[in-house]
Design a protein around this motif. Structure first.
Motif, short mmCIF file in Angstrom:
data_model
loop_
_atom_site.label_atom_id
_atom_site.label_comp_id
_atom_site.label_asym_id
_atom_site.label_seq_id
_atom_site.Cartn_x
_atom_site.Cartn_y
_atom_site.Cartn_z
N SER A 3 0.82 -1.21 0.00
CA SER A 3 0.00 0.00 0.00
C SER A 3 0.86 1.26 0.00
O SER A 3 0.40 2.31 0.39
N ASN A 4 2.12 1.09 -0.41
CA ASN A 4 2.98 2.27 -0.43
C ASN A 4 3.06 2.86 -1.84
O ASN A 4 3.06 2.14 -2.83
N ILE A 5 3.09 4.18 -1.87
CA ILE A 5 3.09 4.90 -3.14
C ILE A 5 4.26 5.87 -3.14
O ILE A 5 4.53 6.55 -2.14
N LEU A 22 -3.54 11.16 -0.11
CA LEU A 22 -3.32 9.71 -0.18
C LEU A 22 -3.16 9.09 1.21
O LEU A 22 -3.61 7.96 1.44
N TYR A 27 -2.69 5.09 2.54
CA TYR A 27 -1.50 4.69 1.80
C TYR A 27 -0.27 5.21 2.54
O TYR A 27 -0.30 6.29 3.13
N LYS A 114 -6.77 4.51 -7.09
CA LYS A 114 -7.63 3.37 -6.73
C LYS A 114 -8.02 2.56 -7.96
O LYS A 114 -8.01 1.32 -7.92
#
Length: 122
Positions: A3-5, A22, A27, A114
């Protein structure tokens, strides 16, 4: 699930705003303010997605995308202030998953993230 951006954007104001929106969606965010750093992070760590500005110091976003695609299929959302149809189609043909023109709504970015992640998990 990852879930890392990674937000690769040289404009602090935009990067901070995207991070805030985010993080509200739970995230984990990492940031980069130039293309060389973004490429290094993208190659050395797995991200759920990368938000990638086209015009950055060090290495432009399309060059980062091109090199990244030699090694990984991490979803990439291109962000750019100057987006001709030619630039858009070039980015998508190089493997970008989505393309957003500035100015954009941070809510649009969240919904695009998403959507891209949903499509990847299918």
């Amino acid at each position: 699930m990852i879930s890392n951006i990674l937000i690769a954007e040289d404009e602090v104001r935009i990067r901070t705003l995207l991070k805030m929106y985010l993080e509200r969606e739970h995230y984990d965010i990492e940031e980069s303010d130039n293309g060389l750093d973004a490429l290094s992070k993208a190659l050395n760590k797995d991200y759920a997605a990368i938000l990638l500005d086209v015009f950055m110091p060090g290495k432009d976003g399309l060059s980062v995308l091109k090199e990244l695609r030699l090694h990984k299929d991490t979803p990439v959302i291109i962000l750019t202030a100057q987006g001709s149809e030619k630039d858009r189609s070039e980015g998508l043909s190089m493997g970008a998953n989505a393309y957003l023109l500035k100015p954009f709504s941070p809510k649009d970015v969240v919904s695009t993230v998403k959507e891209v992640l949903k499509n990847k998990s299918c």
